[in-house]
Motif scaffolding. Sequence first.
Motif, PDB file in Angstrom:
ATOM      1  N   PRO A   1     -13.498  -0.729 -15.351  1.00 13.64           N
ATOM      2  CA  PRO A   1     -14.915  -1.095 -15.412  1.00 13.64           C
ATOM      3  C   PRO A   1     -15.418  -1.687 -14.093  1.00 13.64           C
ATOM      4  N   ASN A   2     -16.650  -1.349 -13.744  1.00  8.83           N
ATOM      5  CA  ASN A   2     -17.308  -1.977 -12.606  1.00  8.83           C
ATOM      6  C   ASN A   2     -17.530  -3.459 -12.937  1.00  8.83           C
ATOM      7  N   GLN A   3     -17.227  -4.331 -11.980  1.00 14.05           N
ATOM      8  CA  GLN A   3     -17.309  -5.773 -12.249  1.00 14.05           C
ATOM      9  C   GLN A   3     -18.725  -6.253 -12.518  1.00 14.05           C
ATOM     10  N   MET A   4     -19.713  -5.578 -11.915  1.00 11.89           N
ATOM     11  CA  MET A   4     -21.102  -6.014 -12.044  1.00 11.89           C
ATOM     12  C   MET A   4     -21.775  -5.395 -13.274  1.00 11.89           C
ATOM     13  N   THR A   5     -21.613  -4.062 -13.422  1.00  9.53           N
ATOM     14  CA  THR A   5     -22.349  -3.359 -14.491  1.00  9.53           C
ATOM     15  C   THR A   5     -21.493  -3.133 -15.734  1.00  9.53           C
ATOM     16  N   PHE A   6     -20.152  -3.221 -15.580  1.00 11.05           N
ATOM     17  CA  PHE A   6     -19.186  -2.939 -16.643  1.00 11.05           C
ATOM     18  C   PHE A   6     -19.246  -1.496 -17.140  1.00 11.05           C
ATOM     19  N   LEU A   7     -19.841  -0.629 -16.301  1.00 11.81           N
ATOM     20  CA  LEU A   7     -19.799   0.805 -16.586  1.00 11.81           C
ATOM     21  C   LEU A   7     -18.493   1.360 -16.022  1.00 11.81           C
ATOM     22  N   PRO A   8     -17.968   2.435 -16.646  1.00 13.72           N
ATOM     23  CA  PRO A   8     -16.687   2.982 -16.151  1.00 13.72           C
ATOM     24  C   PRO A   8     -16.830   3.576 -14.756  1.00 13.72           C
ATOM     25  N   MET A   9     -15.781   3.409 -13.946  1.00 16.95           N
ATOM     26  CA  MET A   9     -15.788   3.995 -12.609  1.00 16.95           C
ATOM     27  C   MET A   9     -14.371   4.470 -12.248  1.00 16.95           C
ATOM     28  N   GLU A  10     -14.317   5.393 -11.303  1.00 18.81           N
ATOM     29  CA  GLU A  10     -13.039   5.921 -10.823  1.00 18.81           C
ATOM     30  C   GLU A  10     -12.937   5.698  -9.322  1.00 18.81           C
ATOM     31  N   VAL A  11     -11.753   5.289  -8.877  1.00 18.81           N
ATOM     32  CA  VAL A  11     -11.531   5.019  -7.453  1.00 18.81           C
ATOM     33  C   VAL A  11     -10.230   5.691  -7.018  1.00 18.81           C
ATOM     34  N   GLN A  12     -10.285   6.422  -5.914  1.00 17.24           N
ATOM     35  CA  GLN A  12      -9.064   6.998  -5.319  1.00 17.24           C
ATOM     36  C   GLN A  12      -8.470   5.958  -4.366  1.00 17.24           C
ATOM     37  N   VAL A  13      -7.217   5.631  -4.572  1.00 20.26           N
ATOM     38  CA  VAL A  13      -6.562   4.614  -3.746  1.00 20.26           C
ATOM     39  C   VAL A  13      -5.462   5.274  -2.920  1.00 20.26           C
ATOM     40  N   SER A  14      -5.439   5.008  -1.606  1.00 15.93           N
ATOM     41  CA  SER A  14      -4.419   5.585  -0.726  1.00 15.93           C
ATOM     42  C   SER A  14      -3.335   4.557  -0.428  1.00 15.93           C
ATOM     43  N   TYR A  15      -2.186   5.050   0.009  1.00 15.92           N
ATOM     44  CA  TYR A  15      -1.074   4.139   0.318  1.00 15.92           C
ATOM     45  C   TYR A  15      -1.395   3.270   1.529  1.00 15.92           C
ATOM     46  N   GLN A  16      -2.241   3.783   2.453  1.00 15.37           N
ATOM     47  CA  GLN A  16      -2.568   2.989   3.646  1.00 15.37           C
ATOM     48  C   GLN A  16      -3.309   1.702   3.281  1.00 15.37           C
ATOM     49  N   GLU A  17      -4.289   1.827   2.362  1.00 16.55           N
ATOM     50  CA  GLU A  17      -5.045   0.602   2.024  1.00 16.55           C
ATOM     51  C   GLU A  17      -4.203  -0.371   1.202  1.00 16.55           C
ATOM     52  N   ILE A  18      -3.287   0.149   0.387  1.00 10.32           N
ATOM     53  CA  ILE A  18      -2.381  -0.744  -0.356  1.00 10.32           C
ATOM     54  C   ILE A  18      -1.418  -1.437   0.617  1.00 10.32           C
ATOM     55  N   ALA A  19      -0.985  -0.715   1.659  1.00  8.16           N
ATOM     56  CA  ALA A  19      -0.122  -1.328   2.683  1.00  8.16           C
ATOM     57  C   ALA A  19      -0.834  -2.495   3.366  1.00  8.16           C
ATOM     58  N   HIS A  20      -2.129  -2.321   3.651  1.00 11.94           N
ATOM     59  CA  HIS A  20      -2.914  -3.412   4.246  1.00 11.94           C
ATOM     60  C   HIS A  20      -3.015  -4.592   3.281  1.00 11.94           C
ATOM     61  N   CYS A  21      -3.227  -4.285   1.999  1.00 14.49           N
ATOM     62  CA  CYS A  21      -3.431  -5.349   1.015  1.00 14.49           C
ATOM     63  C   CYS A  21      -2.151  -6.138   0.743  1.00 14.49           C
ATOM     64  N   LEU A  22      -0.979  -5.498   0.921  1.00 18.08           N
ATOM     65  CA  LEU A  22       0.304  -6.165   0.657  1.00 18.08           C
ATOM     66  C   LEU A  22       0.886  -6.832   1.902  1.00 18.08           C
ATOM     67  N   ASP A  23       0.239  -6.627   3.036  1.00 17.53           N
ATOM     68  CA  ASP A  23       0.810  -7.065   4.313  1.00 17.53           C
ATOM     69  C   ASP A  23       1.113  -8.566   4.353  1.00 17.53           C
ATOM     70  N   ARG A  24       0.210  -9.385   3.849  1.00 16.65           N
ATOM     71  CA  ARG A  24       0.389 -10.843   3.953  1.00 16.65           C
ATOM     72  C   ARG A  24       1.609 -11.316   3.163  1.00 16.65           C
ATOM     73  N   THR A  25       1.781 -10.787   1.946  1.00 20.55           N
ATOM     74  CA  THR A  25       2.915 -11.202   1.110  1.00 20.55           C
ATOM     75  C   THR A  25       4.237 -10.719   1.714  1.00 20.55           C
ATOM     76  N   ILE A  26       4.262  -9.488   2.215  1.00 17.34           N
ATOM     77  CA  ILE A  26       5.488  -8.964   2.832  1.00 17.34           C
ATOM     78  C   ILE A  26       5.836  -9.762   4.089  1.00 17.34           C
ATOM     79  N   SER A  27       4.811 -10.225   4.816  1.00 19.09           N
ATOM     80  CA  SER A  27       5.050 -11.056   6.006  1.00 19.09           C
ATOM     81  C   SER A  27       5.743 -12.366   5.630  1.00 19.09           C
ATOM     82  N   LYS A  28       5.400 -12.925   4.466  1.00 21.36           N
ATOM     83  CA  LYS A  28       6.057 -14.154   3.995  1.00 21.36           C
ATOM     84  C   LYS A  28       7.530 -13.885   3.693  1.00 21.36           C
ATOM     85  N   MET A  29       7.822 -12.711   3.132  1.00 26.42           N
ATOM     86  CA  MET A  29       9.225 -12.336   2.887  1.00 26.42           C
ATOM     87  C   MET A  29       9.980 -12.206   4.213  1.00 26.42           C
TER      88      MET A  29
END
Length: 339
Positions: A234-262
């Motif tokens: 669900p969209n956080q604002m409208t709560f209507l259904p939505m679809e998002v394509q997620v790539s490994y590159q953006e997930i790598a960016h999002c996990l970078d801080r936690t992996i740096s702590k490891m």
Amino acid sequence: MGLFSFTQEVAMDLGTANTIVMCNGKMVVDEPSVIALDRRTDKVLAIGENARQMSGKENDNIRTIRPLREGVIADFYAAEQMMRGLIKKASNRSRWFTPSLRIVIGIPSGSTEVEIRAVRDSADHAGGRDIYMIYEPMAAALGIGIDVQAPEGNMIVDIGGGTTEIAVISLGGIVSNKSIRIAGDDLTTDIVEYMRRQHNVKVGERTAEQIKIHVGSALTTLQDPPEDYLVKGPNQMTFLPMEVQVSYQEIAHCLDRTISKMEAAILGALENTPPELYADIVNNGIYLTGGGALMRGLDKRLSDKMKIAFHVPEDPLHAVARGTGVALKNVDKFNFLIR
């Protein structure tokens, strides 16, 4: 174990995310560490995978609990009932169940006396009579076939659901270790926050876990990249259904801080390693175990950062469980087991 033995031998990897039970050297139970209870009576409704399927879909009469948080028992009653249920499930398969149980349980190397007692008490109430505990990095080393009693340094990095265990092992003992409460659950939380902040879509823990499995990466450039993953929510604002394509590159960016702590924790453990053992580690490389070892590109990222080879053994997810099974067969021989 003979047919008329009065002792049932059980090895258990009691993990934050999954619990694995071994009997007679065979893995007989591999289930999520989740239990579903009736809110009014505290009666057990489901354990393991059946309980996980209820998670996030409960009605007012059901509560699903993960009894372990950050590698330690957070809910004593739920942990006891979950252990009892999983041991019973394992025993039913072996058909040699007797009331007397000899149990070896893997625990985080940073466990306090109170946390160790909580595990021991839970195992005792679940029917254990002869209870031993082994630190998870030591169990992981046994599970991947390292001779832990040799006069040689080996480093294990065990990335579980709740904790990352880093230990240097030599002569049947842990020379230096670091246990940090940053692991797979934190990576999942990072993904939940990223999807909310970046894509304005609300996802639950189970969906975030699927994103991590399908497109989780420690590097923004992979030789064999996974396909983009379609996330629905669900969209956080409208709560209507939505679809998002997620790539490994953006997930790598999002996990970078936690992996740096490891990375910082691994460097900290290397810093406290005696020079002779450090030389062994450089020669032998560092072994990655646990579910976190399956993260794409993690071994390469760490190798590039530390200038030491990182090895991912076959089936790193079950290394600790196999090691507790080895310890169970050698309880009289290994003096590093905790009673």
